[in-house]
Design a protein around this motif. Structure first.
Motif, PDB file in Angstrom:
ATOM      1  N   ILE A  53       0.841  -1.199   0.000  1.00 35.17           N
ATOM      2  CA  ILE A  53       0.000   0.000   0.000  1.00 35.17           C
ATOM      3  C   ILE A  53       0.877   1.251   0.000  1.00 35.17           C
ATOM      4  N   GLU A  54       2.028   1.189   0.661  1.00 38.26           N
ATOM      5  CA  GLU A  54       2.938   2.329   0.613  1.00 38.26           C
ATOM      6  C   GLU A  54       3.507   2.507  -0.794  1.00 38.26           C
ATOM      7  N   VAL A  55       3.728   1.401  -1.499  1.00 35.13           N
ATOM      8  CA  VAL A  55       4.179   1.490  -2.889  1.00 35.13           C
ATOM      9  C   VAL A  55       3.102   2.184  -3.720  1.00 35.13           C
ATOM     10  N   CYS A  56       1.871   1.777  -3.516  1.00 33.67           N
ATOM     11  CA  CYS A  56       0.752   2.385  -4.248  1.00 33.67           C
ATOM     12  C   CYS A  56       0.645   3.873  -3.927  1.00 33.67           C
ATOM     13  N   PHE A  57       0.681   4.230  -2.652  1.00 35.02           N
ATOM     14  CA  PHE A  57       0.592   5.645  -2.266  1.00 35.02           C
ATOM     15  C   PHE A  57       1.753   6.450  -2.850  1.00 35.02           C
ATOM     16  N   SER A  58       2.927   5.843  -2.900  1.00 39.60           N
ATOM     17  CA  SER A  58       4.089   6.523  -3.474  1.00 39.60           C
ATOM     18  C   SER A  58       3.872   6.832  -4.945  1.00 39.60           C
ATOM     19  N   ILE A  59       3.310   5.876  -5.670  1.00 38.69           N
ATOM     20  CA  ILE A  59       3.028   6.088  -7.089  1.00 38.69           C
ATOM     21  C   ILE A  59       2.008   7.204  -7.263  1.00 38.69           C
ATOM     22  N   VAL A  60       0.942   7.164  -6.474  1.00 40.96           N
ATOM     23  CA  VAL A  60      -0.087   8.216  -6.551  1.00 40.96           C
ATOM     24  C   VAL A  60       0.531   9.574  -6.235  1.00 40.96           C
ATOM     25  N   GLN A  61       1.385   9.616  -5.219  1.00 40.69           N
ATOM     26  CA  GLN A  61       2.023  10.879  -4.837  1.00 40.69           C
ATOM     27  C   GLN A  61       2.860  11.440  -5.983  1.00 40.69           C
ATOM     28  N   ARG A  62       3.693  10.586  -6.576  1.00 45.82           N
ATOM     29  CA  ARG A  62       4.595  11.049  -7.644  1.00 45.82           C
ATOM     30  C   ARG A  62       3.884  11.348  -8.953  1.00 45.82           C
ATOM     31  N   LYS A  63       2.890  10.533  -9.290  1.00 47.34           N
ATOM     32  CA  LYS A  63       2.261  10.653 -10.607  1.00 47.34           C
ATOM     33  C   LYS A  63       1.056  11.587 -10.639  1.00 47.34           C
ATOM     34  N   LEU A  64       0.416  11.797  -9.487  1.00 44.90           N
ATOM     35  CA  LEU A  64      -0.830  12.557  -9.497  1.00 44.90           C
ATOM     36  C   LEU A  64      -0.834  13.762  -8.559  1.00 44.90           C
TER      37      LEU A  64
END
Length: 119
Positions: A53-64
């Motif tokens: 879930i931290e990987v997912c949140f990291s992607i959302v943070q960087r990409k969106l």
């Protein structure tokens, strides 16, 4: 844990981070009292890459979310939902290579280390 196959399993491994609800011996004891077959495996403190879930949140943070200049909460919600739909179309399954044999070897190594420290 109340459903099969977990209820009747000899051991069920839960991989958890250092969140306050499952950190420390009191939390381990509380969970083991409720489910005696549970074995908590805590991720290292500085290994957020293990927590999906931290990987997912990291992607959302960087990409969106960077920069975070949304006109409204409704706009943010819309962007999050559209990002999720797009990401689900492009995401690929992760092929896990850590085997049961690897786990057995790791648990044996950790047990030996724990015994040496206790001596």
């Amino acid at each position: 844990m109340r459903k099969q196959p977990y209820r009747s399993a000899r051991r069920v491994f839960w991989i958890v981070d250092k969140g306050s609800s499952h950190r420390g011996q009191r939390a381990v004891a509380r969970l083991r009292a409720k489910w005696p077959n549970i074995v908590l495996i805590h991720t290292p403190v500085h290994a957020s890459w293990l927590n999906q879930i931290e990987v997912c949140f990291s992607i959302v943070q960087r990409k969106l979310l960077t920069p975070n200049d949304f006109a409204s909460l409704a706009s943010l919600q819309d962007q999050l939902m559209r990002f999720q739909e797009r990401y689900q179309q492009s995401a690929k399954p992760f092929k896990w290579t850590f085997t049961r044999r690897d786990l057995d070897a790791l648990l044996k190594k950790l047990s030996q280390k724990s015994q040496r420290l206790a001596a």
